[in-house]
Design an enzyme around this catalytic site. Structure first.
Site: not given
Length: 632
Positions: A309, A362
């Site tokens: 993330d 990401e």
């Protein structure tokens, strides 16, 4: 109490943790049921507790087995670790560490290495030893020989707590597995399952990095969910959050009264946007902690891939900061050299240790070499989310059809950089929250056109180079934004439009998996060629996908409200091209009025730079796929 107060733990055992090289530190720190040998009494069973708190003046073990009164812990010589062996204690015992911090204040902290924790609002750590017997040998054997870039990957992103609200890991092992199997996805991606007391954080504010969230069940019950997915042939991707952690008083922050896991300087150690701390990636013990955590989920829970993330927030020292709010690196630049080094370390280690594992970033910037191997100077990820493609295509989708011709390049621009990285095309939870609207409500005009446009868009996405990711609820066109407090609106699946979209995804996934031309050469320019990228006046895009054997699928997508009943499509070979998919089909709640009667015949009339062509029907707000089957 046995004579060996540290339960066999020595400073030698902890050297790797302190030099950044212990990638399995969960085996040494935390709570472990162990058997030690006493000269007088022989074998003694109990639990060893160990915690890193180098600047603490004192550490005591508060637990249900000592009525929370605190047993004295002891420094392990030559380390910053405090340890204690407690006889007769095992799985299920509740405990915390009571730390006399450097500032003279006692603070009660949960165990950073706990394998299990109480449900919020309670937060005690729980002694836990897994007894799980895995039954996914066939999957794990196949995974070790996998070549993810050359294989199909269609990912269903799930927030376990609200897919069907109130379901446990055990119930999901039946219901989620059955649904994903029916829909035909190759993988599920689970939003973070690591323990997080604040439910609206969706798991991105982690307080226990080694414990699956207890709201849904026990750790072995989560193992059972993963096992059942594997037995059904479905890969499991887990969201992993090494970019930041919350400031809860009882968790990692200022663990022994000093900045232990985080940077001391708030310009380097805090995310103002999220109100969280940033890990100190240059500290050896933090490296050991985080790399161990990644390996822990992959080995102990058989997770197939980690989606990391907010990588951009790790890469840049000035991420979401104004001038004067950040500290340049030693060369005066804005790159976080320690975070870059850490990401290379964790990627390299996991790929070396676990054949077939996949690391996914990401990452929302143009940082170079995200998916280039570490030994070639890259970050070493396997895939990167293509946020540029996502932003461009969603802007295009929200336009009135009449205006799309002026923004045609937003749907073609992704091919300019398509092979700079290995990409996943993501329509994730982030696109359907916080006032952005659900996917169907992004589309203008009436309900028929909304559903037709969505079917066309997803057909475009599934045939475009790159692996696929779709957030739960998007597959049936849920109108409400994602809200973790509520279940998905499953009742709409029986309604016109919603049911057709859901049925289309089932067929689209089946078609995708059956045709290597749609995925085998995703990362190779030989797998894609435009037929016509420039037909802006018709709002139509067409291209050819190929596999390594030379089999081809031709695709045409029409984002205008007009049917093209005699659309000339350039093709590489004359002969029969079978229509294998039409998003306007009646079973998808389309009009069923604009098809090609099962096939078209290409003649030797050259078009679009190809030696052959055919007149095809492309439905309004619709897509068609053709497969070459040979000469007439």
């Amino acid at each position: 109490m046995a004579h060996d107060v540290a339960g066999g733990l020595t400073g030698w055992d902890l050297e790797g943790f302190h030099n950044g090289g212990d990638t399995e530190c969960w085996r040494r720190l935390g709570s472990h049921e162990v058997t030690i040998f006493d000269d007088e009494r022989g074998e003694i069973h109990g639990t060893r507790f160990a915690v890193w708190a180098p600047n603490a003046h004192d550490v005591r073990l508060n637990a249900d087995f000592n009525w929370w009164t605190g047993d004295q812990m002891h420094r392990v010589p030559g380390s910053g670790i405090w340890a204690l062996f407690v006889e007769g204690v095992g799985t299920g015992a509740l405990y915390k560490y009571n730390i006399l911090c450097a500032d003279g204040t006692w603070r009660e902290k949960v165990d950073p290495m706990a394998f299990f924790a109480e449900q919020a609002p309670a937060n005690s750590s729980i002694v836990y030893t897994s007894k799980y017997l895995w039954a996914d040998d066939e999957w794990m054997s196949r995974r070790s020989a996998a070549q993810p870039h050359k294989e199909p990957m269609s990912i269903y992103e799930v927030h376990l707590g609200s897919w069907r609200k109130g379901k446990t890991y055990l119930e999901l092992a039946d219901e989620l597995v059955e649904y994903v199997t029916w829909q035909g996805y190759t993988h599920v991606e689970l939003m973070p399952v690591t323990e997080h007391p604040f439910e609206p954080s969706w798991g991105y504010q982690v307080t226990n990095y080694f414990a699956p969230q207890s709201r849904l069940g026990r750790p072995d019950e989560f193992r059972h969910l993963v096992d059942r997915l594997h037995q059904a042939g479905i890969g499991v991707i887990l969201d992993w959050v090494p970019g930041h952690f919350p400031k809860d008083e009882w968790a990692l922050g200022r663990f022994d009264g000093t900045a232990l896991y985080e940077h001391e300087d708030p310009r380097q150690g805090e995310h103002k946007d999220w109100g969280t701390y940033i890990f100190n990636y240059g500290r050896n013990e933090v490296k050991s902690f985080l790399v161990s955590n990644a390996l822990y989920w992959v080995t102990e829970f058989h997770i197939d891939a980690l989606r990391v993330d907010a990588v951009a927030s790790m890469l840049y020292l000035d991420y979401s900061r104004n001038d004067g709010e950040w500290v340049p690196n030693i060369y005066g630049g804005n790159e976080n050299l320690e975070a870059i080094d850490f990401l290379r370390y964790v990627n390299k280690h996991l790929y070396e240790r676990v054949p077939g594992v996949v690391m996914i970033a990401e990452e929302s910037t143009s940082f170079g070499g995200v998916t280039k191997p570490v030994h070639h100077g890259g970050l070493g990820f396997g895939f990167k989310w293509n946020m540029g493609w996502m932003n461009d295509s969603l802007r295009y989708l929200a336009l009135e059809p009449i205006h799309r011709q002026y923004h045609h390049n937003e749907m073609t621009f992704a091919m300019v950089y398509a092979y700079s990285e290995n990409f996943v095309l993501p329509i994730s939870h982030d696109e359907v929250v916080h006032g952005k609207g659900s996917m169907i409500n992004k589309v203008p005009q009436d309900t028929w056109r909304q559903f037709a446009t969505l079917r066309a868009f997803y057909s475009y996405m599934w045939a475009f180079p790159g692996k696929k990711l779709l957030f739960m609820g998007c597959e049936f066109g849920q109108r409400s934004e994602f809200n973790e407090a509520n279940s998905l609106e499953w009742w709409v699946c029986d309604l016109w439009g919603h049911h057709g979209l859901q049925r289309m995804f089932k067929d689209l996934n089946e078609l995708y998996r059956a045709h290597p031309a749609l995925w085998e050469l995703d990362s190779d320019p030989a797998g894609f060629r435009w037929i016509n990228a420039d037909d802006a006046s018709a709002n139509t895009f067409s291209w050819l996908r190929s596999d390594a054997e030379g089999r081809q699928v031709a695709v045409a997508v029409n984002f205008s409200s007009e049917p093209w009943t005699r659309y000339r499509l350039g093709l590489p070979k004359p002969g029969v091209w079978r229509e294998i998919f039409n998003s306007d089909a009646g079973i998808y709640d389309g009009s069923d009025a604009h098809g090609n009667l099962g096939q078209v015949v290409a003649t030797g009339e050259g078009w679009n730079g190809y030696p052959a062509s055919a007149l095809v029907v492309v439905p309004p707000l619709g897509a068609v796929y053709f497969e070459y089957v040979g000469e007439e």
